[in-house]
Enzyme design. Structure first.
Site, mmCIF file in Angstrom:
data_model
loop_
_atom_site.group_PDB
_atom_site.id
_atom_site.type_symbol
_atom_site.label_atom_id
_atom_site.label_comp_id
_atom_site.label_asym_id
_atom_site.label_seq_id
_atom_site.Cartn_x
_atom_site.Cartn_y
_atom_site.Cartn_z
ATOM 1 C CB ALA A 1 2.165 -6.910 -16.723
ATOM 2 N NE ARG B 1 0.795 -0.467 -4.433
ATOM 3 C CZ ARG B 1 1.667 0.339 -5.026
ATOM 4 N NH1 ARG B 1 2.122 1.408 -4.383
ATOM 5 N NH2 ARG B 1 2.075 0.111 -6.266
ATOM 6 C CG ASP C 1 -0.890 2.834 -12.214
ATOM 7 O OD1 ASP C 1 -0.208 3.509 -13.006
ATOM 8 O OD2 ASP C 1 -0.442 2.430 -11.118
HETATM 9 C C1 UD1 Z 1 5.967 3.725 -10.559
HETATM 10 C C2 UD1 Z 1 7.393 4.270 -10.655
HETATM 11 C C3 UD1 Z 1 7.523 5.502 -9.775
HETATM 12 C C4 UD1 Z 1 6.478 6.533 -10.185
HETATM 13 C C5 UD1 Z 1 5.072 5.933 -10.196
HETATM 14 C C6 UD1 Z 1 4.096 6.898 -10.842
HETATM 15 C C7 UD1 Z 1 8.850 2.343 -11.025
HETATM 16 C C8 UD1 Z 1 9.818 1.403 -10.414
HETATM 17 N N1 UD1 Z 1 8.308 3.251 -10.212
HETATM 18 O O1 UD1 Z 1 5.749 3.313 -9.212
HETATM 19 O O2 UD1 Z 1 8.813 6.059 -9.907
HETATM 20 O O3 UD1 Z 1 6.534 7.643 -9.307
HETATM 21 O O4 UD1 Z 1 5.033 4.724 -10.971
HETATM 22 O O5 UD1 Z 1 2.780 6.480 -10.750
HETATM 23 O O6 UD1 Z 1 8.604 2.294 -12.214
HETATM 24 N N2 UD1 Z 1 3.835 -3.030 -14.107
HETATM 25 C C9 UD1 Z 1 4.052 -4.044 -15.014
HETATM 26 N N3 UD1 Z 1 4.951 -5.024 -14.718
HETATM 27 C C10 UD1 Z 1 5.676 -5.029 -13.578
HETATM 28 C C11 UD1 Z 1 5.460 -3.978 -12.643
HETATM 29 C C12 UD1 Z 1 4.542 -2.997 -12.948
HETATM 30 O O7 UD1 Z 1 3.426 -4.065 -16.076
HETATM 31 O O8 UD1 Z 1 6.472 -5.946 -13.399
HETATM 32 C C13 UD1 Z 1 2.856 -1.987 -14.432
HETATM 33 C C14 UD1 Z 1 1.715 -1.917 -13.445
HETATM 34 O O9 UD1 Z 1 0.626 -2.710 -13.901
HETATM 35 C C15 UD1 Z 1 1.349 -0.434 -13.447
HETATM 36 C C16 UD1 Z 1 2.647 0.250 -13.833
HETATM 37 O O10 UD1 Z 1 3.505 -0.742 -14.367
HETATM 38 O O11 UD1 Z 1 0.372 -0.122 -14.414
HETATM 39 C C17 UD1 Z 1 3.345 0.914 -12.650
HETATM 40 O O12 UD1 Z 1 3.580 -0.054 -11.657
HETATM 41 P P1 UD1 Z 1 3.309 0.235 -10.118
HETATM 42 O O13 UD1 Z 1 3.602 -0.984 -9.348
HETATM 43 O O14 UD1 Z 1 2.001 0.855 -9.953
HETATM 44 O O15 UD1 Z 1 4.463 1.315 -9.845
HETATM 45 P P2 UD1 Z 1 4.499 2.423 -8.732
HETATM 46 O O16 UD1 Z 1 4.864 1.810 -7.447
HETATM 47 O O17 UD1 Z 1 3.272 3.237 -8.772
HETATM 48 CA CA CA Z 2 1.344 3.052 -9.803
#
Ligand code: UD1
Ligand code: CA
Length: 459
Positions: free
Chosen positions: A11, A16, A103
């Site tokens: 979502a 970035r 991702d």
């Molecule tokens: C996240 C993890 C981190 C881990 C990393 C691995 C959390 C808080 N952190 O960080 O511990 O090391 O992944 O790659 O989970 N997304 C949603 N809805 C939201 C937020 C995110 O669907 O409200 C989805 C994003 O689209 C993405 C995934 O969740 O596909 C991960 O979110 P992202 O913001 O990339 O998390 P990281 O900072 O990478």
């Molecule tokens: Ca990520």
């Protein structure tokens, strides 16, 4: 067997990436990241797959189609908040839920299988897929106690100095007892550096509730790469390219320079094909045995027959037969069929045409909207004049005919079987079978005329 479910987090906008395209739709070797994730989950025979969509929901849904159910996360309040959105579809179900990020396109089915096996073998409520990172920047760190048990995960932005030194990272992939997961999610708060509801907080919550939490560490950090920006995207591309190339090489394909060869995941290549540097093969292409492709060629959605050679050329959406010789510098445009043993030489463009078996267009020709029979010789500089500025017309060149150099064949027109067209002709009428057609002004020679021209005086 235990029921299995998957939740895919997709979502986020992917700030970035600095892109108008939503993050999980960015392609890695031509395939959207989230599609790679689904490809690797599919063999798990899941009872239910739920993808959480938000930014670009319609586009993401279009790409994934009926491979998953969808739930909308209206506001992106964190990964924990994202999983909660799947509540109505999953929360009461018994079984194992694997949660993956959209991702992380490089995690393989084998790793998912091993994670689930470990989780179910341990009888755990939660199992985190972890990895040792050379550079853990940006990742959540896995915090273990003196007995080496996983206690919690701390996000990079919330970590203290000591925690930042930890090199074991959370890959963002987990297995949960489904009901325990949804129970624990109720307790997740957003009291942290980013003001988000973190999914990893579920780990500590489960432990505090005396549930068993384990970690499964993969020794392949490369596979767990999370793509947050274009630098990571390029790394993912490189790893995926290498993985695909190695698969083909193990299957008997020679790739002269794997660093400079790009083969998309759906491409099928038979043994003893040789691929030279600078070659890109995309889409649902099939390359049959003993073919040689490249250097510097791009093949998109083509079938390329046995022992065919394509050098320095571009071909798309076409079928190319066996023992065909293409290039250097040829362009085969969509909807073309090139027969066995044919030749399409330098600076020849073929568009929406059939070139029959053994026919040759060796140099500098345009063949568009044409039906060319077998054993036809198309001389250098021949043009099928297919377009009058409004409509396109067909040219038919029957078997065994010979088109002299620098001829214009003004369509619609048919060149009969076994006939000859004299060089330099502009053909506007059909040529009968076995005829010779000459359509050019006759040559006149004026003896001695050159001296007259040379002796002219200026006015
Ligand atoms: C996240 C993890 C981190 C881990 C990393 C691995 C959390 C808080 N952190 O960080 O511990 O090391 O992944 O790659 O989970 N997304 C949603 N809805 C939201 C937020 C995110 O669907 O409200 C989805 C994003 O689209 C993405 C995934 O969740 O596909 C991960 O979110 P992202 O913001 O990339 O998390 P990281 O900072 O990478
Ligand atoms: Ca990520």
């Amino acid at each position: 067997m235990t029921n299995r479910y998957a939740v895919i987090l997709a979502a986020g906008q992917g700030t970035r990436m600095k892109s108008k395209l939503y993050k999980v739709l960015h392609p890695v070797m031509g395939r959207p990241m989230v599609q790679h994730v689904i490809d690797q989950l599919t063999p798990l025979n899941l009872d239910e797959t739920v993808t959480i969509v938000g930014f670009g929901a319609e586009m993401v849904k279009d790409v994934i189609g009926n491979q998953s159910k969808f739930v909308i996360q209206e506001e992106q309040l964190g990964t924990g908040h994202a999983v909660i959105q799947a509540k109505s579809l999953l929360q009461d179900k018994e079984g194992t839920t694997i949660v993956v990020c959209g991702d992380t396109p490089l995690i393989t089915n084998g790793t998912y299988e091993a994670l689930i096996k470990h989780h179910e073998g341990e009888g755990a409520s939660a199992t985190i897929l972890t990895a040792k990172a050379d550079d853990a920047t940006g990742y959540g760190r896995v915090i273990r106690n003196a007995a080496s048990e996983v206690e919690r995960i701390v996000e990079h932005k919330d970590a203290n100095e000591a925690e930042l030194q930890v090199t074991e990272i959370n890959t963002g992939t987990y297995c949960f007892d489904n009901q325990a997961l949804f129970q624990a999610l109720k307790e997740v708060s957003n009291d942290n550096a980013q003001g988000e509801y973190y999914l990893p907080d579920v780990i500590e919550i489960l432990r505090n509730n005396s549930k068993k939490v384990t970690a499964f560490m993969t020794d392949n950090f490369n596979e767990t790469l999370g793509v947050n920006d274009r630098v990571a995207l390029a790394r993912a591309e490189k790893t995926m390219k290498q993985r695909i190339n190695e698969k083909h090489m193990r299957n008997g394909v020679s790739i002269i320079d794997p660093e400079n060869t790009y083969i998309h995941p759906e491409v099928m290549i038979e043994p003893d094909v040789v691929i030279y540097p600078g070659t890109i093969i995309k889409g649902a292409s099939i390359i049959k045995e003993n073919a040689e492709i490249g250097p510097n060629s791009e093949i998109i959605n083509c079938e390329v027959g046995e022992s065919t050679v394509i050098r320095h050329s571009v071909a798309s959406d076409s079928k190319i037969g066996n023992r065909v010789n293409i290039g250097p510098f040829a362009h085969i445009r969509p909807d073309s069929t090139i027969g066995h043993g044919a030749k399409v030489g330098n600076f020849v463009e073929i568009k929406k045409s059939v070139v029959g078996e053994g026919s040759k267009a060796s140099h500098l020709s345009y063949v568009g909207d044409a039906q060319v029979g077998s054993n036809v010789n198309i001389g250098c500089g021949t043009i099928t004049v297919n377009y009058d500025g409004v409509n396109k017309y067909l040219t038919t060149i029957e078997d065994d005919s010979f088109i002299g150099c620098n001829s214009n064949l003004i369509a619609p027109v048919t060149i009969g079987k076994g006939s000859y067209v004299a060089a330099g002709s502009t053909i506007t009428k059909d040529v009968p079978t076995e005829a010779l057609s000459v359509a050019r002004a006759r040559q006149t020679n004026k003896e001695g005329y050159a001296s007259k021209l040379k002796n002219r005086k200026r006015d």
